[in-house]
Structure formats: structure tokens, C-alpha cells
Design a protein around this motif. Structure first.
Motif, PDB file in Angstrom:
ATOM      1  N   THR A 133       0.832  -1.195   0.000  1.00 10.72           N
ATOM      2  CA  THR A 133       0.000   0.000   0.000  1.00 10.72           C
ATOM      3  C   THR A 133       0.866   1.245   0.000  1.00 10.72           C
ATOM      4  N   ASP A 134       0.251   2.378  -0.271  1.00 10.64           N
ATOM      5  CA  ASP A 134       0.971   3.640  -0.348  1.00 10.64           C
ATOM      6  C   ASP A 134       0.975   4.354   1.000  1.00 10.64           C
ATOM      7  N   SER A 141      -7.012  10.064  -1.772  1.00  9.26           N
ATOM      8  CA  SER A 141      -6.698   9.053  -2.780  1.00  9.26           C
ATOM      9  C   SER A 141      -6.483   9.673  -4.152  1.00  9.26           C
ATOM     10  N   SER A 191      -3.966   4.046   3.940  1.00 10.30           N
ATOM     11  CA  SER A 191      -5.363   3.630   3.892  1.00 10.30           C
ATOM     12  C   SER A 191      -5.683   2.717   5.072  1.00 10.30           C
ATOM     13  N   ALA A 194      -5.837  -1.076   4.664  1.00  8.60           N
ATOM     14  CA  ALA A 194      -4.624  -1.865   4.464  1.00  8.60           C
ATOM     15  C   ALA A 194      -3.917  -2.151   5.784  1.00  8.60           C
TER      16      ALA A 194
END
Length: 432
Positions: A133-134, A141, A191, A194
Motif C-alpha cells: 500500500t501507499d 486518494s 489507507s 490496508a
């Protein structure tokens, strides 16, 4: 022929080396001491501690306080915004659809940081990343591209996190979709979907597992429950149920998020050359072998496109041997245990210093880092790196080449000011 991404033309100019020097054997066979240890694992533990003391970008998660003053939390959130901190306008940025980011969108992203809801004292929550994930500079987003047609550089992208990475969670965005978190190497917004939240005792086995696999390939997909794949990059650690194998496979623990809580899946991971039980030995040959596993991979800004940029690339190679260097190139340069300044040296002296560097050393210039492979048969020092672009100057006019890949090169390629890399390098650093 090299495609000039974003320019619609081709050129024969390329800095990439594709001959026999692009094979690991070229370098390992010529180094009779290539398998000698640079550092033992005990020495690496000391090196990691020394680097944490040099830069605030590295965090010792186990020793982090369990409560944090609210003013400190706000400062962490604001500092994580980097170039967007204090900016009242979004600038010229575009979303995935090519539409300009509006002032309203930007205001909403800043407001979503939810600073007014930070309490006077924050109790730390503990989480584990359950999917790649980022980690972002703002809790949104939306992509923030500075070119609406060349969408490879999201200015809100901080880094990418691998599954099994432990996090300290300090705050939640106003919309409840993002958590502000501290990882081993970075701070930013992740997020919520995640993250699996856990009690500290269960979380600690991801921070410091007794038995674990290290991902030694450039990337590896692990099948979970026969229903989905989880992507890991080199250097990721995956906890094991025990050190023993069963039927040629390790019994691994992969974190799963269930209604926000941390659950776990038992997964059999085949014993092959994509994983290793524990960290690889820290040797010259392992720096060569590990770095070349990424050769020709796409350049991935901040971990975009399931790949690596220059600093995450060398970080992945180093962490496969247990050396936990910072995420960003400027912090990596500051954290090196051994550093040779190139300031004030002429070209000949710079090449001499490069030739004396140990295999695996890092060569720094502003905004970029490269890993040293050694000297070729002609005595030319070469490096491998994940590079976005370089310049040539046909007819005296600057032409930017978006090569965007992991490649081997010498140090003659130029920046936008026509400065050869050898002349623009600031230092050579290593941890051994």
C-alpha cells in the motif's frame, strides 16, 4: 533504440550497459574475496542503531513512547506534508483523469488531516500492513500529477509499504479512511483498509520476529488461501510459525485485516531462491547479486507501478542483508557510517575515489543515489541505479530522456545543466 517517454520520438542515445557487464557473474568471478563478510549480523545491529541516531527518518518502533503529546502529533502530520506544508494552493497538479486539482479538492485534503481533533495526549495504536500500500503526504486518494499526460510522478506519493510492515498509528483522518502512521523508514497517511490493528504483544512479533523469511527476489507474490496474491518487494520480512520446513516449504504467517483487526493466514512458502531464512550474509557478491535482480525493472517514483525509485532500490538491496538505511537519498547520505566527501575535487580525483570504494557503496548526487559494482576490464567504475531521466545536448540544445529503468552505467551521463554525473556527485558512503 531508446524511447523518449513523453516526447514521442526516439534516439540512439542511451546510458544503459547491456553487454556481459550486466551479468552478476562478470563481477563475482573477478572478485576472489567476494564472499567475505563485510559485517556480521551483530555488527549490523550496531550499524543500524548508529544510523537511527543520525537521522529522525528512521524509527526504533519498539522503544517509541506509548503516548505522544498532541503538539508533537500535529508537528509530525505537518512535517510529513513536505513541500505542501504551508501551501495555500495546490499548484498545477492533475488527477488521473487529467483534470486539474481544484482549490476545493486541495482544501478538502488539508482539512482531512483533522488537526483540530488531535487530543492533548495521544495513545499509540499498533497496526500491521496487510497488503502492499501507499504512504502519502496528505490523506487523499487523488493523484497529484504535475503533467496531465505523463502520469508517472504523483507528488503526494511518499513511499510504498510491504505487507507485514509494523506501524505506529497516531491519528485518523476526518473521513475515517486514512491513518497517520509511523513506520520503520517513513511517516505519512495510509489507507485504513490496508492495516490490521492489534494488541502490542501480537504486533511485536512483526517488529522483531524470532524466525522469519527475507524476500530475496526483486518482487515476490505469495498466494494466500488460494484466493488472492500478496506482493512483497526485496528485503521484506515474513514471520514464520517455526524455523522448520515441512515438505520443502516454510510455514509462514501472513497478516490479514478482518473488520479492522489483525488476523493471520498460515501460508506454505516454497524453499527456493526467492526467499531466505533470515538475512543474507553481508558480502560484496551479495550486493552484486541482489542489485542485479532489479535490472531493467521500471522506475517507480515513491514505489509507484509496483517498483522502485533510486533510493527505495538501494534500500531494498541493503535491507535484504539486514542493513536498515533510510528511505530517501538525502537521508541515506546523512546516515552513512563511512562517508568520503567529493567536494572540491577535480575529475581525476573523483574517479580515483570512486575506484577505491567498496562494492556496494552508495554514490550520491543531489536527488539521486547509485550502488557501486566495481571497475570493469578497462578500469572504468560502474554503478547500478534506478534512474528517471538524463540529458543530452544535440546542437547545444538540452534534450531530456525519460529512460525510467534500473540500469548499469558509467558516470558520464549529464543533468539538465550539462554537468556530468562524476562532477555532480557529492559523496560516497557505506555502512562497512
Amino acid at each position: 533504440m531508446l524511447v523518449l517517454f513523453g516526447f514521442g520520438s526516439t534516439s540512439s542515445a542511451s546510458i544503459a550497459i547491456h553487454d556481459d557487464r550486466a551479468a552478476a557473474g562478470y563481477w563475482t568471478e573477478r572478485n576472489p574475496n567476494g564472499d567475505a563478510l563485510y559485517l556480521t549480523q551483530d555488527e549490523i545491529i550496531s550499524v543500524n542503531q548508529a544510523m537511527r541516531e543520525k537521522t529522525s527518518s528512521l524509527t526504533d518502533l519498539l522503544s517509541y513512547p506509548q503516548t505522544v503529546d498532541g503538539a508533537e502529533v500535529k508537528e509530525l502530520i505537518l512535517s510529513a506534508q513536505q513541500d505542501f506544508r504551508g501551501e495555500k494552493e495546490p499548484g498545477d497538479h492533475y488527477d488521473k483523469g487529467g483534470m486539474m486539482i481544484s482549490q476545493e479538492d486541495y482544501n478538502a485534503a488539508q482539512d482531512n488531516c483533522n488537526l483540530e481533533a488531535v487530543p492533548a495526549s495521544t495513545a499509540i495504536c499498533y497496526g500491521v500492513v496487510t497488503m502492499r500500500t501507499d504512504m502519502r503526504l496528505l490523506p487523499t486518494s487523488k493523484y497529484y500529477f504535475d503533467d496531465k499526460s505523463f502520469q508517472h510522478y504523483d507528488d503526494l506519493q511518499g513511499t510504498a509499504l510491504d505487507p507485514c510492515e509494523p506501524l505506529l498509528v497516531l491519528h485518523t483522518s476526518k473521513d475515517g479512511a486514512f491513518a497517520f502512521a509511523i513506520g520503520r523508514y517513513y511517516k505519512g497517511w495510509v489507507s485504513i483498509g490496508a492495516i490490521g490493528f492489534a494488541e502490542r504483544a501480537n504486533w511485536e512479533k512483526y517488529v522483531s520476529p524470532k524466525n522469519f523469511l527475507v524476500v530475496t527476489d526483486h518482487k515476490k507474490k505469495v498466494h494466500v488461501g488460494g484466493t488472492w496474491d500478496v506482493l512483497f518487494q526485496m528485503g521484506s520480512i515474513i514471520p514464520l510459525k517455526s524455523a522448520k520446513m515441512r515438505n520443502g516449504a516454510y510455514q509462514a504467517i501472513v497478516p490479514v485485516e478482518v473488520n479492522g483487526h489483525l488476523s493471520e493466514a498460515r501460508v506454505a512458502i516454497k524453499a527456493d531462491n526467492t526467499v531466505n531464512p533470515g538475512y543474507l550474509p553481508c558480502t560484496p557478491n551479495n550486493f552484486v547479486r541482489q542489485s542485479l535482480k532489479f535490472l531493467d525493472d521500471v522506475y517507480g517514483w515513491g514505489g509507484m507501478e509496483e517498483s522502485v525509485d533510486c533510493s527505495s532500490y538501494v534500500q531494498d538491496v541493503y535491507r535484504s542483508m539486514g542493513i536498515l538505511i533510510p528511505r530517501d537519498a538525502d537521508q541515506q547520505e546523512l546516515a552513512m557510517n563511512h562517508s568520503v566527501s567529493l567536494e572540491g575535487l577535480d575529475k581525476a580525483a573523483r574517479y580515483q575515489k570512486a575506484a577505491e570504494a567498496p562494492v556496494g557503496a552508495l554514490f550520491f548526487k543531489p536527488g539521486h543515489v547509485m550502488l557501486y559494482l566495481g571497475k570493469d576490464d578497462k578500469g572504468t567504475p560502474l554503478a547500478i541505479h534506478s534512474i528517471s531521466s538524463y540529458f543530452t545536448f544535440p546542437g547545444g540544445k538540452a534534450q531530456k530522456h525519460y529512460i525510467r529503468q534500473v540500469l548499469i552505467s558509467d558516470f558520464t551521463f549529464q543533468n539538465g545543466k550539462a554537468v556530468p554525473t562524476i562532477d555532480g556527485m557529492t559523496s560516497i558512503g557505506s555502512c562497512f
